[in-house]
Scaffold this motif. Structure first.
Motif, PDB file in Angstrom:
ATOM      1  N   ILE A 183       0.841  -1.203   0.000  1.00  0.00           N
ATOM      2  CA  ILE A 183       0.000   0.000   0.000  1.00  0.00           C
ATOM      3  C   ILE A 183       0.873   1.250   0.000  1.00  0.00           C
ATOM      4  CG2 ILE A 183      -1.752   1.299   1.261  1.00  0.00           C
ATOM      5  CD1 ILE A 183      -2.729  -1.388   2.412  1.00  0.00           C
ATOM      6  N   ASN A 221       2.718   1.822  -3.416  1.00  0.00           N
ATOM      7  CA  ASN A 221       1.882   2.079  -4.588  1.00  0.00           C
ATOM      8  C   ASN A 221       0.849   3.187  -4.391  1.00  0.00           C
ATOM      9  OD1 ASN A 221       2.466  -0.242  -6.706  1.00  0.00           O
ATOM     10  ND2 ASN A 221       2.513  -1.200  -4.672  1.00  0.00           N
ATOM     11  N   TYR A 222       0.487   3.460  -3.131  1.00  0.00           N
ATOM     12  CA  TYR A 222      -0.589   4.434  -2.899  1.00  0.00           C
ATOM     13  C   TYR A 222      -0.221   5.521  -1.886  1.00  0.00           C
ATOM     14  CZ  TYR A 222      -3.103   0.746  -5.308  1.00  0.00           C
ATOM     15  OH  TYR A 222      -3.488  -0.201  -6.230  1.00  0.00           O
ATOM     16  N   THR A 233     -11.171  -2.742   1.450  1.00  0.00           N
ATOM     17  CA  THR A 233     -11.195  -1.878   0.268  1.00  0.00           C
ATOM     18  C   THR A 233      -9.857  -1.894  -0.442  1.00  0.00           C
ATOM     19  OG1 THR A 233     -12.867  -0.421   1.260  1.00  0.00           O
ATOM     20  CG2 THR A 233     -11.566   0.475  -0.559  1.00  0.00           C
ATOM     21  N   MET A 234      -8.778  -1.826   0.342  1.00  0.00           N
ATOM     22  CA  MET A 234      -7.443  -1.844  -0.264  1.00  0.00           C
ATOM     23  C   MET A 234      -7.137  -3.197  -0.901  1.00  0.00           C
ATOM     24  SD  MET A 234      -6.349   1.146  -0.188  1.00  0.00           S
ATOM     25  CE  MET A 234      -4.893   0.639  -1.126  1.00  0.00           C
ATOM     26  N   TRP A 253      -9.257  -5.075  -2.408  1.00  0.00           N
ATOM     27  CA  TRP A 253      -9.973  -5.029  -3.685  1.00  0.00           C
ATOM     28  C   TRP A 253      -9.223  -4.161  -4.693  1.00  0.00           C
ATOM     29  CZ3 TRP A 253     -13.213  -0.511  -5.056  1.00  0.00           C
ATOM     30  CH2 TRP A 253     -13.798  -0.635  -6.329  1.00  0.00           C
ATOM     31  N   ILE A 254      -8.778  -2.989  -4.270  1.00  0.00           N
ATOM     32  CA  ILE A 254      -8.070  -2.075  -5.172  1.00  0.00           C
ATOM     33  C   ILE A 254      -6.772  -2.698  -5.673  1.00  0.00           C
ATOM     34  CG2 ILE A 254      -6.820   0.133  -5.275  1.00  0.00           C
ATOM     35  CD1 ILE A 254      -8.938   1.254  -3.336  1.00  0.00           C
ATOM     36  N   ILE A 255      -6.035  -3.327  -4.766  1.00  0.00           N
ATOM     37  CA  ILE A 255      -4.773  -3.968  -5.159  1.00  0.00           C
ATOM     38  C   ILE A 255      -5.053  -5.189  -6.029  1.00  0.00           C
ATOM     39  CG2 ILE A 255      -2.742  -5.216  -4.311  1.00  0.00           C
ATOM     40  CD1 ILE A 255      -2.960  -3.436  -1.771  1.00  0.00           C
ATOM     41  N   ARG A 299      -7.324  -5.856  -8.109  1.00  0.00           N
ATOM     42  CA  ARG A 299      -7.739  -5.583  -9.493  1.00  0.00           C
ATOM     43  C   ARG A 299      -6.696  -4.778 -10.272  1.00  0.00           C
ATOM     44  NH1 ARG A 299     -10.780  -0.673 -10.218  1.00  0.00           N
ATOM     45  NH2 ARG A 299     -12.315  -1.822 -11.461  1.00  0.00           N
ATOM     46  N   ASN A 300      -5.562  -4.464  -9.615  1.00  0.00           N
ATOM     47  CA  ASN A 300      -4.492  -3.690 -10.250  1.00  0.00           C
ATOM     48  C   ASN A 300      -3.541  -4.638 -10.980  1.00  0.00           C
ATOM     49  OD1 ASN A 300      -2.149  -2.159 -10.844  1.00  0.00           O
ATOM     50  ND2 ASN A 300      -2.575  -0.773  -9.145  1.00  0.00           N
ATOM     51  N   GLU A 357     -13.985 -10.574  -8.743  1.00  0.00           N
ATOM     52  CA  GLU A 357     -14.149  -9.238  -8.193  1.00  0.00           C
ATOM     53  C   GLU A 357     -15.586  -9.007  -7.748  1.00  0.00           C
ATOM     54  OE1 GLU A 357     -13.521  -4.561  -9.583  1.00  0.00           O
ATOM     55  OE2 GLU A 357     -12.832  -6.205 -10.867  1.00  0.00           O
ATOM     56  N   LEU A 402     -16.884  -8.288  -3.835  1.00  0.00           N
ATOM     57  CA  LEU A 402     -17.644  -7.090  -3.469  1.00  0.00           C
ATOM     58  C   LEU A 402     -18.995  -7.453  -2.843  1.00  0.00           C
ATOM     59  CD1 LEU A 402     -16.872  -4.758  -6.510  1.00  0.00           C
ATOM     60  CD2 LEU A 402     -15.992  -4.573  -4.174  1.00  0.00           C
TER      61      LEU A 402
END
Length: 412
Positions: A82, A85-86, A370-371, A373-375, A377-378, A392, A396
């Protein structure tokens, strides 16, 4: 060298080499707070939420599988991923709420261990400082792979203790209304216990623990002569995660069944002292039952204590980019307040908060899930292990259902 993916013997070897992170985090999920939640549920609803425990295998597997998959894809811990990358701010926002909730959870684990030891005749005022020191020595002076071995052994003792508890208790009569495994009651009390059990199934430290521990395990294997392909690593991790998810929910069911319909146990304070614990168990399950349960509490609390400490400290240190040489300070400071407080706070006051905390833990999952999921799908981060559209969508849906359950409990 013979290919690691062929041959029955080598198939067994690579599975054993990778075994540990997913299984341990699932055993840590069956901690003192989960124990209390399951016991309270059984005492109040009997077998009524067995259906829920079986259903919860699905979201537990889906969330922890993604944590393990991210670690295999990156060979890194979630906090590091995290932050790199963020940004450090996002990483801190994800990790720090987990640390705050874990400080409370430490207290529950120390309490559970203390009660288990008091059943053996040992005072909490002597045992808690000793447990704290043992805990700190394990997490600060051993590498993960070394700390993992005694915890794996303890996890099997935990399973045995819970099975013995149910064996001593026996099964309630099928003619009893409490024997119905699919009980639906549209009442506030029912939704409260339902949400508490959902809160017990996934905690923030579990996500960080599996991601970081899997990465450390793979890095250690990379430095040996054993070669395991990435697809093979994913397959083994998935099987272990599924086995752990099934086992921890079966343990929750066993705990519920062991306390099903026991008089006076539906009040949270019954867990506050060994005397009260024994008084509700002994008439039905016999004089040995408190001792067996004491061993179960010690095992559950200690496994969770180590896993929470490692997962939380890894998450904080990685998110804040703290040097590994300074991890020991995080280990010491994070759990010390709980070890001190538990010796002075009235245990029954703390225990009465456990079920409310389990519901609150659901909301602390929002940021790390949430993170994930974001990671997940990256594609830049995940490569060929990126979440498919179907996976995915399933993730969710599980995420939404978990949070919705807590919201309904709060609203009612």
């Amino acid at each position: 060298m013979r290919n690691i993916n062929t041959g029955r013997k080598l198939f067994n070897r690579d599975t054993l080499v990778l075994f540990g992170p997913a299984w341990l985090v699932m055993m840590a999920d069956m901690d003192a707070s989960s124990y209390i939640g399951a016991a309270q549920t059984g005492a109040t609803l009997g077998y009524g939420l067995i259906w829920l425990m079986l259903v919860l295998i699905i979201p537990l597997y889906i969330v922890q599988e993604l944590a393990g998959r991210i670690s295999i894809a990156t060979r890194d811990g979630l906090g590091n991923i995290i932050r790199k990358n963020y940004g450090k701010k996002i990483a801190s926002l994800v990790a720090l709420p987990m640390a705050l909730t874990d400080m409370v959870t430490y207290g529950i684990e120390y309490l559970g261990i203390g009660i288990g030891l008091e059943i053996m005749g040992l005072s909490i005022y002597y045992t808690i400082p000793a447990i704290y020191l043992i805990h700190i020595l394990i997490v600060t002076r051993k590498k993960y792979n070394q700390a993992e071995k005694p915890l794996l052994i303890m996890s099997f003792f935990l399973i045995i203790a819970l099975l013995l508890s149910l064996s001593l208790r026996g099964f309630i009569s099928m003619s009893s209304p409490l024997s119905n495994p699919i009980m639906i009651k549209p009442t506030s009390g029912y939704f409260f216990l339902l949400a508490a059990n959902v809160g017990a199934v996934i905690m923030p430290f579990m996500i960080f623990f599996q991601a970081s521990a899997t990465g450390l395990k793979l890095t250690g294997i990379d430095n040996t002569s054993i070669k395991i392909s990435r697809p093979r690593s994913v397959t083994i991790m998935r099987k272990e995660t599924l086995a752990g998810a099934i086992m921890t929910e079966l343990l929750m069911i066993i705990a519920q069944m062991a306390f099903a319909g026991i008089p006076h146990a539906s009040h949270a304070s019954f867990f506050s002292t060994p005397g009260e614990l024994g008084s509700v168990l002994t008439p039905i399950a016999g004089s040995l039952s408190p001792i067996v349960l004491g061993f179960g509490l010690i095992g559950a609390g200690f496994i969770a204590l180590i896993a929470i400490s490692l997962g939380s400290a890894w998450g904080i240190a990685e998110s804040l980019n703290i040097s590994k040489n300074s991890y020991w300070l995080v280990y010491i400071l994070e759990s010390l307040p709980a070890a001190i407080a538990i010796m002075f706070i009235n245990p029954s006051s703390m225990i009465s908060l456990v079920l409310y905390l389990l519901i609150f833990f659901v909301f602390t999952l929002v940021a790390p899930m949430t993170m994930l999921w974001i990671i997940g799908r990256n594609k830049k981060i995940m490569g060929d292990l990126v979440l498919s559209k179907k996976n995915e969508a399933v993730y969710l849906v599980m995420f939404a259902l978990i949070v919705a359950t807590a919201c309904i409990a709060v609203a009612t």
